[in-house]
Design an enzyme around this catalytic site. Structure first.
Site, PDB file in Angstrom:
ATOM      1  N   PHE A  93       0.908  -1.207   0.048  1.00 38.60           N
ATOM      2  CA  PHE A  93       0.062   0.030   0.009  1.00 38.60           C
ATOM      3  C   PHE A  93       0.958   1.367   0.016  1.00 38.60           C
ATOM      4  O   PHE A  93       1.426   1.514   1.006  1.00 38.60           O
ATOM      5  CB  PHE A  93      -0.892   0.121   1.197  1.00 38.60           C
ATOM      6  CG  PHE A  93      -2.025   1.147   1.044  1.00 38.60           C
ATOM      7  CD1 PHE A  93      -3.069   1.090   0.389  1.00 38.60           C
ATOM      8  CD2 PHE A  93      -1.637   2.458   1.675  1.00 38.60           C
ATOM      9  CE1 PHE A  93      -3.879   2.038   0.161  1.00 38.60           C
ATOM     10  CE2 PHE A  93      -2.610   3.611   1.316  1.00 38.60           C
ATOM     11  CZ  PHE A  93      -3.623   3.490   0.610  1.00 38.60           C
TER      12      PHE A  93
ATOM     13  N   ASP B 112       9.458   2.908   1.836  1.00 36.96           N
ATOM     14  CA  ASP B 112       8.132   3.495   2.236  1.00 36.96           C
ATOM     15  C   ASP B 112       8.205   3.520   3.669  1.00 36.96           C
ATOM     16  O   ASP B 112       7.567   2.564   4.221  1.00 36.96           O
ATOM     17  CB  ASP B 112       6.924   3.228   1.648  1.00 36.96           C
ATOM     18  CG  ASP B 112       5.748   3.913   1.668  1.00 36.96           C
ATOM     19  OD1 ASP B 112       5.737   4.461   2.725  1.00 36.96           O
ATOM     20  OD2 ASP B 112       5.011   3.845   0.843  1.00 36.96           O
TER      21      ASP B 112
ATOM     22  N   LYS C  99       2.833  11.416   6.967  1.00 35.85           N
ATOM     23  CA  LYS C  99       1.829  11.101   8.015  1.00 35.85           C
ATOM     24  C   LYS C  99       2.571  11.954   9.339  1.00 35.85           C
ATOM     25  O   LYS C  99       2.324  12.943   9.422  1.00 35.85           O
ATOM     26  CB  LYS C  99       1.837   9.415   8.282  1.00 35.85           C
ATOM     27  CG  LYS C  99       0.877   8.895   7.204  1.00 35.85           C
ATOM     28  CD  LYS C  99       0.532   7.577   7.793  1.00 35.85           C
ATOM     29  CE  LYS C  99      -0.128   6.566   6.710  1.00 35.85           C
ATOM     30  NZ  LYS C  99      -1.504   6.970   6.335  1.00 35.85           N
TER      31      LYS C  99
HETATM   32  C1  LIG Z   1       3.037   2.967   3.757  1.00 32.20           C
HETATM   33  C2  LIG Z   1       2.100   4.195   2.981  1.00 32.20           C
HETATM   34  N1  LIG Z   1       2.447   4.850   1.782  1.00 32.20           N
HETATM   35  C3  LIG Z   1       1.909   5.762   1.374  1.00 32.20           C
HETATM   36  C4  LIG Z   1       0.508   6.135   1.950  1.00 32.20           C
HETATM   37  C5  LIG Z   1       0.000   7.442   1.244  1.00 32.20           C
HETATM   38  O1  LIG Z   1      -0.087   8.372   2.138  1.00 32.20           O
HETATM   39  P1  LIG Z   1      -1.605   9.508   1.807  1.00 32.20           P
HETATM   40  O2  LIG Z   1      -2.554   9.002   2.305  1.00 32.20           O
HETATM   41  O3  LIG Z   1      -0.828  10.727   2.787  1.00 32.20           O
HETATM   42  O4  LIG Z   1      -1.332   9.890   0.334  1.00 32.20           O
HETATM   43  C6  LIG Z   1      -0.027   5.384   3.070  1.00 32.20           C
HETATM   44  C7  LIG Z   1      -1.080   5.888   3.652  1.00 32.20           C
HETATM   45  O5  LIG Z   1      -1.766   5.134   4.274  1.00 32.20           O
HETATM   46  C8  LIG Z   1       1.008   4.393   3.710  1.00 32.20           C
HETATM   47  O6  LIG Z   1       0.540   3.848   4.565  1.00 32.20           O
END
Ligand SMILES: Cc1ncc(COP(=O)(O)O)c(C=O)c1O
Length: 400
Positions: A141, A226, A255
């Site tokens: 994700f 990530d 976040k």
């Molecule tokens: C591991 C990871 N990468 C990227 C994202 C995307 O972040 P955003 O919702 O701020 O675009 C999330 C969101 O849950 C995430 O958990």
């Protein structure tokens, strides 16, 4: 008369139904606690998917935001503002990297990472034009943009959003041999969550991340971690990669970087990687704005004390002990790292959604993911007693 039912109805009526929220309407919050429009209090065990690692309205972050609101909020990157250098320098130092590129949302940081990796592939590695490929993991994700959902393996996230962006190869998460076999001369990066949060807090098999690091180095491929959900103290270390001493080529952050106040994301890497971007090749009107930088610097300073990582590690052990005590009493699996837990409920008992609804009735807010899994990710300011309280409420829900 309770205000919740009509507030839920109105919210449903005037928005696209791209979420299925619990029927609770929050109006204020402090630390680990939320209060709804009817004055009921809830212990927050989601923390905005880790965007609220420092709790709601952390006093130092709120002070930084207020001071900045009273002086300067936006310039665009056409000009330099006086909060920019401090934020970039202090975040780069926290990451042990030379450069930082601030953006807003997590998905933008991921998109930035993909663009940088491709450009690095063409300009530094010498990949033939248009052939760059990035390896990702099953169950990933990384956000919701069209490129990012192109390599999602979750049909809900992906179906009917094509045509899909090419240039990605999916391999099973945790399988180093499969990852190594997928690398060829066009591979520019491996993009991974060190812990798959959305998938249910799935931990990497021991040795996997160091193996990915070794293979990436040997094959001249960038390791892009990530850490948008796993980073910034959540797992008991600054980064989830730290647990096995792994340093990726690029960190993707988001976040918690915005302190639960503003969206702040960033990519951190050395100059030989991030330096491939030249004026006009990437940007964002709001990325690195003064308010974001003031709050983000506050976040980095909180993390630099090490206090939150320590709390997360210590209290995480308490959470683990409590949750493991429920194995065989309604839970069939528990995965914990720091203050981050994925728990699988016996599917014969109830779904994750039902568990979260019942927890809500008992004053604890958490979020289900896939089937009978729920995720617990309280703010790192939570106390030991509050953790015991959350575990006790889960035990009561499971006992029916
Ligand atoms: C591991 C990871 N990468 C990227 C994202 C995307 O972040 P955003 O919702 O701020 O675009 C999330 C969101 O849950 C995430 O958990």
């Amino acid at each position: 008369m309770l205000r919740t039912p009509s507030a839920v109805r109105d919210a449903e009526r005037y928005t696209a139904h791209n979420y299925h929220p619990l029927p609770v309407v929050i109006s204020s919050a402090e630390g680990s606690w939320l209060t709804d429009v009817d004055g009921r209090r809830y212990l927050d065990c989601l923390a905005g998917y880790s965007a609220l690692n420092f709790g709601h309205r952390h006093p130092e972050l709120i002070r930084a935001a207020h001071e900045q609101l009273d002086r300067l909020t936006l310039t665009s990157r056409a000009f330099i503002h006086d909060q920019f250098a401090d934020f970039c320098r202090e975040l780069a130092t926290l990451c042990g990297k030379e450069l930082v590129l601030p953006m807003n949302t997590g998905a933008e940081a991921v998109e930035t990472g993909i663009k940088v990796a491709r450009k690095w592939g063409y300009q530094v590695k010498g990949v033939a034009p248009g052939r760059a490929n990035i390896i990702v993991a099953e169950g990933n994700f990384h956000g919701r943009t069209t490129t990012v959902v192109s390599f999602s393996t979750d049909e809900d996230a992906r179906a009917d959003f094509g045509p899909y962006t090419p240039g990605f190869t999916v391999v099973p998460y945790g399988d180093l041999a499969a990852l190594e076999a997928a690398i060829d001369g066009n591979t520019v990066a491996v993009l991974l969550e060190p812990i798959q949060g959305e998938q249910g807090v799935v931990l990497p098999p021991e040795g996997y991340l160091p193996g990915v690091r070794r293979v990436c180095t040997e094959r001249n491929v960038l390791f892009v971690a990530d850490e948008i959900q796993s980073g910034l103290g959540r797992t008991g270390r600054t980064f989830a990669c730290d647990h096995e001493g792994v340093v990726p080529d690029m960190y993707l952050l988001g976040k918690a970087l915005g302190g639960g106040i503003v969206p702040v994301s960033a990519v951190a890497a050395d100059a030989d990687v991030l330096g491939v971007l030249k004026p006009g090749q990437h940007g964002s009107t709001f990325g690195g704005n003064p308010l974001a930088c003031a709050v983000g610097t506050g976040v980095v300073r909180l993390l630099a004390t090490g206090e939150f990582q320590r709390r997360s590690a210590e209290l995480g052990e308490r959470l683990r002990a409590g949750l493991e005590g429920l194995l065989g009493k309604g839970l069939v699996a528990v995965r914990v790292r720091g203050l981050w837990a994925g728990v699988d409920i016996d599917p014969a008992l109830m779904t994750g959604r039902q568990a979260c609804e019942r927890l809500m009735e008992r004053g604890v807010l958490a979020k289900d993911t896939h089937g009978s899994t729920i995720r617990l990710a309280p703010p790192l300011v939570i106390t030991a007693d509050e953790i015991d309280h959350a575990v006790a409420q889960l035990a009561a829900v499971l006992a029916g």
